[in-house]
Design an enzyme around this catalytic site. Structure first.
Site, mmCIF file in Angstrom:
data_model
loop_
_atom_site.group_PDB
_atom_site.id
_atom_site.type_symbol
_atom_site.label_atom_id
_atom_site.label_comp_id
_atom_site.label_asym_id
_atom_site.label_seq_id
_atom_site.Cartn_x
_atom_site.Cartn_y
_atom_site.Cartn_z
ATOM 1 N N ASN A 275 0.545 -12.010 11.068
ATOM 2 C CA ASN A 275 0.202 -10.861 11.904
ATOM 3 C C ASN A 275 -1.288 -10.595 11.701
ATOM 4 O OD1 ASN A 275 -0.124 -8.408 13.154
ATOM 5 N ND2 ASN A 275 1.121 -7.237 11.695
ATOM 6 N N LYS B 181 -3.117 -8.610 13.186
ATOM 7 C CA LYS B 181 -3.503 -7.219 13.499
ATOM 8 C C LYS B 181 -4.748 -7.233 14.396
ATOM 9 C CE LYS B 181 -1.180 -5.810 9.343
ATOM 10 N NZ LYS B 181 -0.954 -4.786 8.340
ATOM 11 N N HIS C 111 6.075 -2.115 14.656
ATOM 12 C CA HIS C 111 5.336 -2.186 13.391
ATOM 13 C C HIS C 111 5.002 -0.766 12.926
ATOM 14 C CE1 HIS C 111 2.190 -2.988 10.480
ATOM 15 N NE2 HIS C 111 2.657 -4.205 10.410
ATOM 16 N N GLU D 84 2.432 0.491 11.778
ATOM 17 C CA GLU D 84 1.129 1.002 12.225
ATOM 18 C C GLU D 84 1.228 1.573 13.638
ATOM 19 O OE1 GLU D 84 -1.068 -2.554 11.275
ATOM 20 O OE2 GLU D 84 -0.813 -2.099 9.143
ATOM 21 N N GLU E 46 9.539 -3.998 6.091
ATOM 22 C CA GLU E 46 8.173 -3.804 5.620
ATOM 23 C C GLU E 46 8.027 -2.402 5.043
ATOM 24 O OE1 GLU E 46 5.286 -6.752 7.683
ATOM 25 O OE2 GLU E 46 5.305 -4.880 8.784
ATOM 26 N N GLY F 241 -0.715 -3.872 3.154
ATOM 27 C CA GLY F 241 -2.163 -3.880 2.976
ATOM 28 C C GLY F 241 -2.626 -3.181 1.717
ATOM 29 N N SER G 184 2.085 -7.113 1.718
ATOM 30 C CA SER G 184 1.332 -7.769 0.643
ATOM 31 C C SER G 184 2.007 -9.029 0.122
ATOM 32 C CB SER G 184 1.037 -6.778 -0.493
ATOM 33 O OG SER G 184 0.253 -5.695 -0.004
#
Ligand code: PGA
Length: 248
Positions: free
Chosen positions: A9, A11, A95, A97, A166, A172, A210
């Protein structure tokens, strides 16, 4: 047993120049992987990366979002059929985010899954709890709620999706769920999928947050971890390829 899936991904990272270098390095090093491999790239680069991957069967193309609408007056949205025009095989949906910054809720996510499936694209449905929810012991409740909205709208077609667990606190941050922590949540999700379809064993449940070259093997050794959704480490070909090699 189904083949594992390692999906990168990117991003909102990349440029025409750096994409060409990165994909070139990946194609040079990937060989014949024992798992499925995909790169989920920003929408403007779908055509470029489709071209770079043409002729390779080792790495498939993915997108990072899809509109919940079929077509029409939705400025800025990208539809599932548009993604299909560019050979997109997978699309990330829900996701964290996007749930956080674009106010996507469980219902939006469920509809997006339906749109992707109708276009013949495999959605990678993300679920996961925030740090606060984690600390309050709500992990199971949250991920089951997120997945149940998708099952409710898509029924037995849930056997056609990929799920990605996730934990938001691991994305991250360099903090990873331990293999045991991740496995426990994956087992909960597997049981939930089993209640909805006879084909639960072929649904791949990825871990993301991560995952890197050093911790991939121990996470991927867990019985219900069927691959990874890789953010940061998918921007460095050697790291990503080590994760691919760990998924056999
Ligand atoms: P990360 O991101 O690997 O950088 O933690 C994973 C993701 O957000 O999909």
């Amino acid at each position: 047993m189904t083949r594992k899936l390692i999906a990168g991904n990117w991003k909102m990272n990349g440029s025409l120049d750096t994409n060409a270098t990165l994909v070139g390095e990946m194609l040079a090093g990937v060989g014949t992987p024992a798992c499925d491999v995909a790169l989920c790239v920003p929408a403007p680069y779908l055509a470029q990366v489709q071209g770079l991957l043409a002729g390779s069967s080792a790495i498939e193309l993915g997108a990072q979002d899809v509109s919940q609408h079929e077509n029409g007056a939705f400025t800025g949205d990208v539809s599932a059929t548009m993604l299909r025009d560019f050979g997109v095989r997978y699309v990330i949906v829900g996701h964290s985010e996007r749930r956080q910054h674009q106010a996507e809720n469980d219902v939006h996510v469920a509809i997006k899954v339906k749109r992707a499936l109708a276009a013949g694209i495999t959605p990678i449905v993300c679920v996961g709890e925030t740090l606060r929810e984690h600390e309050e012991g709500m992990t199971e409740f949250i991920v089951k709620r997120q997945l149940s909205a998708v099952i409710h709208l898509n029924g037995h077609c849930i056997s056609e999706v990929v799920v990605a667990y996730e934990p938001v606190w691991a994305i991250g941050t360099g903090k990873t769920a331990t293999p045991e922590q991740a496995q426990a949540v994956h087992a909960v999700l597997r049981a939930q999928i089993k209640a909805a379809t006879d084909n639960a064993d072929r649904v791949r449940i990825l871990y993301g947050g991560s995952m890197n070259a050093a911790n991939a093997a121990s996470l991927l050794a867990q019985p219900d971890i069927d691959g990874g959704l890789i953010g940061g480490a998918s921007l460095k070909a050697p790291d990503f390829l080590k994760i691919v090699a760990a998924a056999d």
